[in-house]
Design a protein around this motif. Structure first.
Motif, mmCIF file in Angstrom:
data_model
loop_
_atom_site.group_PDB
_atom_site.id
_atom_site.type_symbol
_atom_site.label_atom_id
_atom_site.label_comp_id
_atom_site.label_asym_id
_atom_site.label_seq_id
_atom_site.Cartn_x
_atom_site.Cartn_y
_atom_site.Cartn_z
ATOM 1 N N THR A 117 -4.594 64.419 25.665
ATOM 2 C CA THR A 117 -3.412 63.965 24.939
ATOM 3 C C THR A 117 -3.584 62.534 24.451
ATOM 4 O O THR A 117 -3.918 61.636 25.214
ATOM 5 C CB THR A 117 -2.154 64.068 25.814
ATOM 6 N N ASP A 118 -3.361 62.369 23.159
ATOM 7 C CA ASP A 118 -3.398 61.043 22.553
ATOM 8 C C ASP A 118 -2.203 60.234 23.040
ATOM 9 O O ASP A 118 -1.061 60.716 23.031
ATOM 10 C CB ASP A 118 -3.352 61.173 21.035
ATOM 11 N N VAL A 119 -2.454 59.014 23.480
ATOM 12 C CA VAL A 119 -1.389 58.112 23.918
ATOM 13 C C VAL A 119 -1.365 56.914 22.981
ATOM 14 O O VAL A 119 -2.317 56.143 22.910
ATOM 15 C CB VAL A 119 -1.601 57.663 25.379
ATOM 16 N N CYS A 120 -0.274 56.793 22.235
ATOM 17 C CA CYS A 120 -0.099 55.707 21.277
ATOM 18 C C CYS A 120 1.362 55.712 20.854
ATOM 19 O O CYS A 120 2.074 56.701 21.066
ATOM 20 C CB CYS A 120 -1.014 55.918 20.068
ATOM 21 N N LEU A 121 1.814 54.634 20.233
ATOM 22 C CA LEU A 121 3.195 54.567 19.761
ATOM 23 C C LEU A 121 3.340 54.941 18.292
ATOM 24 O O LEU A 121 4.440 55.264 17.843
ATOM 25 C CB LEU A 121 3.769 53.164 19.980
ATOM 26 N N CYS A 122 2.261 54.916 17.521
ATOM 27 C CA CYS A 122 2.385 55.009 16.064
ATOM 28 C C CYS A 122 3.050 56.295 15.598
ATOM 29 O O CYS A 122 3.763 56.296 14.588
ATOM 30 C CB CYS A 122 1.024 54.833 15.400
ATOM 31 N N ALA A 164 -5.799 59.981 26.611
ATOM 32 C CA ALA A 164 -6.653 59.312 25.631
ATOM 33 C C ALA A 164 -5.866 58.232 24.893
ATOM 34 O O ALA A 164 -5.272 58.485 23.841
ATOM 35 C CB ALA A 164 -7.209 60.325 24.640
ATOM 36 N N PRO A 165 -5.829 57.004 25.418
ATOM 37 C CA PRO A 165 -5.120 55.922 24.735
ATOM 38 C C PRO A 165 -5.873 55.473 23.482
ATOM 39 O O PRO A 165 -7.048 55.122 23.537
ATOM 40 C CB PRO A 165 -5.082 54.807 25.785
ATOM 41 N N SER A 166 -5.155 55.482 22.339
ATOM 42 C CA SER A 166 -5.799 55.179 21.063
ATOM 43 C C SER A 166 -5.253 53.924 20.400
ATOM 44 O O SER A 166 -5.628 53.594 19.277
ATOM 45 C CB SER A 166 -5.614 56.356 20.090
ATOM 46 N N ASP A 167 -4.398 53.194 21.088
ATOM 47 C CA ASP A 167 -3.638 52.092 20.509
ATOM 48 C C ASP A 167 -4.437 50.819 20.274
ATOM 49 O O ASP A 167 -4.075 49.990 19.455
ATOM 50 C CB ASP A 167 -2.494 51.757 21.452
ATOM 51 N N MET A 168 -5.483 50.619 21.051
ATOM 52 C CA MET A 168 -6.341 49.429 21.006
ATOM 53 C C MET A 168 -5.641 48.151 21.459
ATOM 54 O O MET A 168 -6.025 47.042 21.085
ATOM 55 C CB MET A 168 -6.947 49.232 19.615
#
Length: 323
Positions: A117-122, A164-168
């Motif tokens: 699972t992608d973890v990000c706020l966008c 899977a954190p994608s936020d950087m």
């Protein structure tokens, strides 16, 4: 040895010989297929800029999971498209959010498929940025970490196998690892988007995920495409913070980065064959300018040859059929 004693063509004489001495083997086990999960019911919405890619409501994902199972593709990567967005991305943390519900549904259909699972706020913010935006337009790194951790914890509770954190954001891997361990999810892995570049190849994805930034760009937190030493520092930090798998994104224009990461750290390495890389091949194939199937296979093989153990690609189903 010089010609004619050494004739390199002897090892290329037929398919059996070529397969026998092949140095890089692409397997279906290397593939991850991204899925876009949208709100509502009875939805299968085509993404115009990505032929063959759709947004699915949770109730429509069943058919897709059965196809992936038949193709023996072992894993999916989920992105959420919520009905409501706000400036904090709070819908990403809801127990009954689109990704959380999709995780449960997929696991009911096929318990053996690996759910990332992608973890990000966008995807969940009305401004489209990956972190909390201050009044002056800057992204507040440290305030964002708590929201990312809450989102990750909600995914873990729903049954995600890999976060899977994608936020950087700086420090997010360690922050998420601490929350997961504290909540009893120490066995859940983290696949870090460790070297994620601010790339022009993301355009079609932003249509698919409905996540284009409403102002500015993401260059203050995603990486400069000219840098490779910085990528190695990013990867080193994420490993130190607890990442189990590190990722380079995009893939095709960053094969040198994939190789450098793999050579230096000898760590499980993922690469994201992103939307623009996929769409430009599909578009050229539709024009009849190239053999899309063969080119996709060649591209994914090059990513594997560069050092990637895991390849996330919208072409996963097409390539799996060839394999």
């Amino acid at each position: 040895m010089a010609f004619p004693t050494q004739r390199m063509r002897r090892l290329r004489v037929n398919p059996t010989m070529r397969n026998m001495v092949r140095e890089t083997s692409l397997s279906v086990n290397n593939l991850v297929y991204p899925l876009f999960i949208t709100y509502g019911k009875d939805k299968k919405i085509p993404v115009n800029s990505m032929p063959g890619v759709y947004q699915y409501s949770v109730d429509k994902v069943k058919e897709e999971i059965h196809e992936l199972g038949a193709l023996e593709i072992p894993a999916v990567l989920l992105f959420g498209i919520p009905e409501y967005k706000d400036n904090m991305g709070t819908s990403g943390c809801q127990e009954n959010g689109v990704v959380q519900e999709a995780i449960k549904t997929i696991k009911d259909i096929n318990p053996n498929i690996l759910v990332i699972t992608d973890v990000c706020l966008c995807e969940y913010t009305d401004h489209g940025h990956c972190g909390i935006v201050e009044q002056d337009g800057t992204i507040n790194n440290d305030k964002t970490l708590e929201l990312l951790a809450q989102q990750a914890a909600s995914h873990a509770k729903a049954g995600s196998d890999i976060i899977a954190p994608s936020d950087m954001m700086d420090g997010r891997v360690g922050y998420i690892r601490n929350i997961l361990d504290k909540d009893g999810y120490s066995d859940i892995s983290i696949m870090s988007y460790a070297a994620k570049y601010s790339s022009a190849f993301y355009g079609p994805f932003r249509e698919a995920a409905e996540s284009a930034p409403q102002f500015g760009d993401r260059k203050t937190y995603q990486m400069d495409s000219a840098n490779i030493k910085e990528a190695l520092r990013e990867v080193k930090l994420d490993i130190a913070e607890g990442a189990d798998i590190v990722m380079v994104k995009p893939a095709l224009s960053y094969l040198d980065v994939i190789k450098a990461v793999k050579d230096k750290f000898e760590y499980p390495t993922a690469a994201y064959n992103v939307s623009g890389e996929y769409s430009m091949i599909k578009a050229a194939a539709e024009k009849g300018w190239l053999d899309g199937e063969s080119v996709m296979y060649e591209v994914l093989t090059s990513i594997k040859r560069a050092g990637a153990d895991i390849i996330i690609s919208y072409a996963a189903k097409d390539v799996a059929k060839v394999l």
